[in-house]
Write an enzyme that holds these catalytic residues in place. Structure first.
Site, PDB file in Angstrom:
ATOM      1  CD  GLN A  33     -17.860  46.620  17.563  1.00  0.00           C
ATOM      2  OE1 GLN A  33     -19.372  46.182  18.343  1.00  0.00           O
ATOM      3  NE2 GLN A  33     -17.006  46.556  18.135  1.00  0.00           N
ATOM      4  CD  GLU A  83     -13.997  43.405  12.134  1.00  0.00           C
ATOM      5  OE1 GLU A  83     -13.679  44.699  12.944  1.00  0.00           O
ATOM      6  OE2 GLU A  83     -13.933  42.223  12.844  1.00  0.00           O
ATOM      7  CE1 TYR A 125     -14.805  49.286  11.309  1.00  0.00           C
ATOM      8  CE2 TYR A 125     -12.286  46.994  11.298  1.00  0.00           C
ATOM      9  CZ  TYR A 125     -13.375  47.879  11.801  1.00  0.00           C
ATOM     10  OH  TYR A 125     -14.635  47.266  12.456  1.00  0.00           O
ATOM     11  CD  GLU A 146      -9.817  42.353  12.502  1.00  0.00           C
ATOM     12  OE1 GLU A 146      -8.264  41.878  13.218  1.00  0.00           O
ATOM     13  OE2 GLU A 146     -10.326  43.097  12.011  1.00  0.00           O
TER      14      GLU A 146
END
Length: 511
Positions: free
Chosen positions: A354, A292, A244, A173
């Site tokens: 995670q 992610e 997310y 990132e």
């Protein structure tokens, strides 16, 4: 009753199912490592301190590749801190999560844990505070057979044989102002290019992932990818994406349509990568690593939000972002997995973030039990059953109106077919909060045989969509048999309960 008609045809496939699509993520953050996968003294810990209950759940989850050690953590991490005798390892302040890192668990421990878990390693390197030298040195340490300083140091530290790590992330990132060592696209692109070249000079067989945008809402999204790939196109194999999702202000309809945004994100990055390919007259295609993704309730009001983590006192492995997932979250995770699978021609790697405790499918109490969260179930079934070819699907479905994404299909689906075994797997979700949905699947070029299994995750009797699994009720939400599934000729019919995720596996033959 709501309805959906799904059409597939034997001759229209997307790609072979990428096994790395079912990856997970272990970061030195909160309790993911310490009291998560590693807890010496736990009743189920082995002689290396690895929790046996978490290892077994990891195997059941079906995780194929694990990204390590971060995440934001890696941008301030010296990999050398995690090697050698544990008693000699330094204790460090981790600025990313405002914690104290003991370094009791490091690269050797993770390699050993991964072997026991049966997972491939995806190693991230620090391009925040470090650079080319550290990048090539860790590759030498991990992968060179012997006879050099770093390979001999590995042997001295207990591993004579190389680790053989093939998959490497060039930082994390780096477009984010929150990142330690944050860089502009030009700065990162040049550094990533030179680090990649140096790493490949040590081991030409490795695969490299360059940092894409942290999310599609970043102000530099698109331009970042273009600039970074202009520098790194010939040196890297993949470009990363992170996303997310969470329910905002009770807008369940938009939340349940989150995969629409994931579709847009993936397709936009593919278009940008292909534009750079055309402009640079490159031969190969850059594939994607969605390394992610998950549901993450990161509201500032939360006591463990990123905005407030930095205000806590310095501690070792505090409890942070230990989200407790409900039925709605599990249905969303199922649709996000569908999006990744549908794009398996270009998304070759994906890591749910995670693995344990930190926004995770597995929760584990210190000195106590471990259990499956609701989101564990769609991941585990898809990792188990998605094999062979990804089928191209055409969906004609009733719609759900959403404020963020417009009209979205009520029924979401992905399908795989394994010609070798003759098995087809359908992964379906009903985004509707109230009514069931009748689903008809037309199987072009196939004759349906017996239904091998049909399971559904929905709201348990007497509860609501916020039902969760907890320490005291670890199996409150899970998979149950889905009744009424019928297969004959070239047709499959079923009914999806309101707010549900389902899997149907059946035998098929070529018509």
């Amino acid at each position: 009753m709501s309805r959906a008609r799904i059409s597939i045809d034997r001759d229209f496939t997307v790609a072979e199912v990428p096994r790395r699509l079912f990856g997970s993520f272990v970061e030195h953050m909160g309790r993911c490592v310490y009291t998560g996968i590693y807890e010496p003294g736990h009743p189920e810990a082995d002689d290396q301190g690895f929790r046996g209950d978490v290892l077994e759940l990891t195997k059941e989850l079906g995780a194929t590749v694990i990204r390590y050690p971060g995440g934001n953590f890696v941008s301030g991490y010296n990999w050398e801190d995690g090697i050698g005798p544990v008693a000699d390892r330094p204790r460090r302040l981790d600025g990313a999560w405002h914690t104290v890192e003991s370094n009791a668990f490091g690269l050797h421990e993770f390699v050993d844990w991964s072997k026991k878990a049966g997972t491939e390693i995806m190693e991230a390197i620090n391009l925040g505070t470090r650079g080319v030298d550290a990048a090539r040195e860790i590759v030498e340490y991990a992968n060179h057979p012997g006879g050099t300083y770093f390979s001999d140091l590995r042997a001295k530290n207990g591993h004579k044989d190389p680790f053989g790590i093939k998959l490497w992330c060039l930082g994390n990132e780096m477009d984010g102002p929150w990142q330690i060592g944050h860089k502009t696209a030009q700065e990162y692109g040049r550094l990533a290019q030179e680090a990649a070249k140096a790493m490949r000079l040590v081991d030409s067989s490795i695969e490299l992932v360059a940092c894409g945008s942290s999310n599609s809402g970043m102000p530099t999204f698109g331009a970042w990818e273009q600039t970074v790939l202009t520098h790194t196109y010939e040196e890297v194999d993949y470009l990363s994406l992170h996303a997310y999702y969470q329910e905002q202000d009770g807008d369940a309809e938009s939340f349940l349509a989150s995969a629409v945004d994931m579709d847009y994100f993936i397709e936009s990055v593919v278009a940008t990568a292909d534009a750079v390919r055309a402009k640079g007259k490159h031969k190969k295609h850059i594939n994607l690593s969605f390394d992610e993704w998950n549901v993450w309730y990161s509201r500032p009001a939360d006591s463990d939000s990123p905005e407030q983590i930095s205000q806590q006192s310095w501690q070792e492995h505090p409890r942070v972002i230990e989200d407790k997932y409900n039925v709605t979250d599990a249905v969303v995770v199922g649709t996000l997995l569908n999006s990744l699978l549908r794009h398996g021609d270009r998304v070759k790697i994906a890591n749910q973030a995670q693995l344990v405790n930190v926004i995770a499918p597995i929760l584990a109490e210190p000195n106590g039990p471990a259990w499956r969260q609701t989101i564990f179930h769609p991941f585990a079934r898809m990792a188990e059953l998605a094999k062979g070819q990804i089928m191209r699907t055409v969906v004609d479905s009733d719609k759900v109106e959403t404020s963020r994404f417009g009209d979205a299909d009520l029924v979401d689906v992905s399908v795989t077919w394994d010609e070798g075994t003759g098995r087809m797997a359908l992964f379906l979700a009903n985004r509707g909060l109230d009514g069931a949905a009748d689903v008809e699947v037309r199987l072009g070029g196939f004759d349906a045989g017996s239904v091998i299994r049909a399971e559904v995750l929905d709201v348990p009797m007497g509860l609501n969509r916020f039902a969760k699994n907890t320490l005291t009720l670890p199996n409150q939400v899970g998979l149950r048999a889905l009744d009424g599934v019928a297969a004959a000729g070239n047709k499959l019919t079923l009914t999806l309960p309101a707010l549900s995720w389902a899997v149907v596996e059946l035998n098929v033959e070529k018509a």
